[in-house]
Design a protein around this motif. Structure first.
Motif: not given
Lengths: 222, 263
Positions: B41, B44, B48
């Motif tokens: 998590t 990510t 990103l």
């Protein structure tokens, strides 16, 4: 007799730091000869045959075929003239006929005429395989029968030298004797030049007209 | 078309409820995935966001050399990912693989952005980099599958290859089956994707465009071009790389160099 294969001062080792398999090894095979090389397991008998037909590269010395260094020949051309038959023959999952004829599809063999079914059946009889049809699945044959099919496959290409790697080692005494009789016949009646290696003790030193012992990285006449 | 509905920070954090569900499942059923889910998590979010800022910066710069430099970095990274998956140590295959990947991906991305979509200039980062990324990402997987299959089959079938060589085959004839199987294995996923697209799944790029407010009929056109591009680039990269790498598996005497011993 013309020298067909000459090996001069051959040296080879699998790894640089390891004791060489051969050191200054010499061998002369004349046209029409049947030469037998005997030696214990691990002395490099198979390696010697593999070096001759360039399945492995050697570092020292020279191997000449009809006075030409083998490295100067196109590999496929060399291997059409000198055919190596491995100890355990590689048979494909197809019929006996397909196994016998697939080499004719290779570029180097395209000029050759495929033998007729009649010729193949005659050969099967010569190789004591008369009970097997051309459409029999080759994978279902015994090792001894597969060995003879592999020998037939090589002979159909009419090589100048046959290199036979322990052709009788995986066979029972009866099949081994059958294969050896075929080999003797090929040499005696068809004048085929044959270089055969074996560790079989059942073959006496006078089994072939010319016999060598492979010991201590060199060949000596038995 | 309607305006894009923006996702605010609180809305973004609300998405973490899904992670909470996964964490609860891991805890209740003792799956031992808790740490991986947390790390995943965080990565990510971090990766990103980083990419978002980087892309914003790159799009603003709008510079040819920076765009090409990023493309090279993407291709180099992909070739290392391929190396990690193939795990071959005996045959040096990295350089030809990288060169094949780079040339093939570049030509494909150039063709799509410059000719089919008709972007001017052809290297405009907003088009060239996402297209290049899709080509590299998909073809990279195909190439890894193809090369891994080639090495595995050549080792497994070493006796058959050598038998064929001994009966006069050249190296191409002796290994034709393994070549064919390797290229086919690499191409099957992208062909399957063409079969299932629109029926089994809605591709990510098309979904993204639709969510961003694009006309679905325009989105499908982009998606069709992308699907065709992926099949073409996968085929070209797999065939060229496998041809070059297969040649490297044989020595000067066309002897097979791959040993069957465990690497």
């Amino acid at each position: 007799m013309q020298p067909l294969l000459e090996i001069e001062s051959l040296g080879f080792s699998y790894e640089k730091a390891v004791t060489p398999v051969f050191s200054k090894l010499d061998l002369l095979v004349n046209e029409g000869e049947l030469v037998l090389i005997k030696g214990d397991s691990g002395t490099g008998k198979s390696t010697l045959l593999r070096l001759i037909c360039r399945l492995q590269a050697y570092e020292e010395g020279r191997i000449l075929f009809r006075s030409r260094p083998v490295e100067s020949m196109v590999p496929a051309e060399l291997r059409r003239s000198i055919i190596y038959v491995a100890q355990i023959p590689s048979i494909t999952d197809a019929s006996v006929k397909d196994n016998l004829l697939f080499p004719f599809s290779f570029t180097v063999n395209r000029g050759r005429t495929e033998p007729s079914d009649k010729r193949l059946l005659e050969m099967l009889e010569q190789f004591y395989l008369q009970d097997i049809g051309l459409h029999h699945q080759a994978m279902n044959l015994s090792v001894g029968q597969q060995q003879r099919v592999a020998l037939m496959r090589a002979l159909l290409l009419d090589p100048e030298i046959l290199l036979l790697d322990e052709p009788t080692s995986a066979l029972d005494a009866r099949s081994a004797s059958m294969v050896f009789t075929i080999i003797e016949h090929l040499n005696a009646s068809q004048g085929k030049t044959i270089l055969m290696v074996t560790h079989s003790n059942y073959l006496p030193n006078n089994a072939a007209p010319v016999t060598y012992m492979l010991e201590n990285r060199k060949l000596r006449k038995a | 078309m309607s305006q894009v509905v923006e996702i605010g920070l609180w809305q973004l954090l609300l998405g973490l409820i899904f992670i909470l569900i996964a964490q609860t499942a891991s805890f209740v059923y003792h799956l031992g995935l808790s740490r991986d889910i947390t790390v995943g998590t965080v990565r990510t979010f971090a990766q990103l966001f980083l990419m978002g800022y980087a892309l914003t910066f790159i799009f603003r710069l709008n510079n040819l050399w920076i765009t090409l430099g990023i493309f090279v970095v993407m291709a180099v990274s992909a070739s290392f990912i391929v190396k990690g998956r193939v795990k071959e140590r005996q045959i040096p295959y990295m350089l030809p693989t990288f060169l094949t990947m780079f040339v093939s991906y570049f030509v494909t991305a150039l063709f799509v952005s410059g000719l089919i979509i008709g972007v001017a200039p052809w290297w405009e980062p907003r088009y060239f980099l996402p297209i290049g990324g899709m080509v590299i990402g998909n073809s990279m997987s195909a190439l890894a599958i193809a090369l891994e299959r080639l090495f595995r089959e050549m080792r497994q079938q070493k006796d058959l290859i050598e038998t064929k060589l001994c009966l006069g085959a050249n190296y191409r004839e002796a290994s034709s089956e393994m070549f064919k199987n390797a290229v086919t294995a690499g191409m099957i996923p992208s062909i399957n994707a063409m079969m299932g697209v629109g029926l089994v799944f809605i591709p990510g790029m098309m979904s993204g465009q639709i969510l961003a407010g694009a006309d679905p009929l325009q989105a499908i056109r982009y998606q069709i071009v992308i699907m065709l591009m992926l099949v073409g680039s996968t085929a070209a990269t797999s065939i060229i790389a496998v041809l070059v790498v297969r040649k490297r598996c044989f020595g000067k005497g066309e002897e097979l160099l791959l040993s069957t011993a465990k690497q």
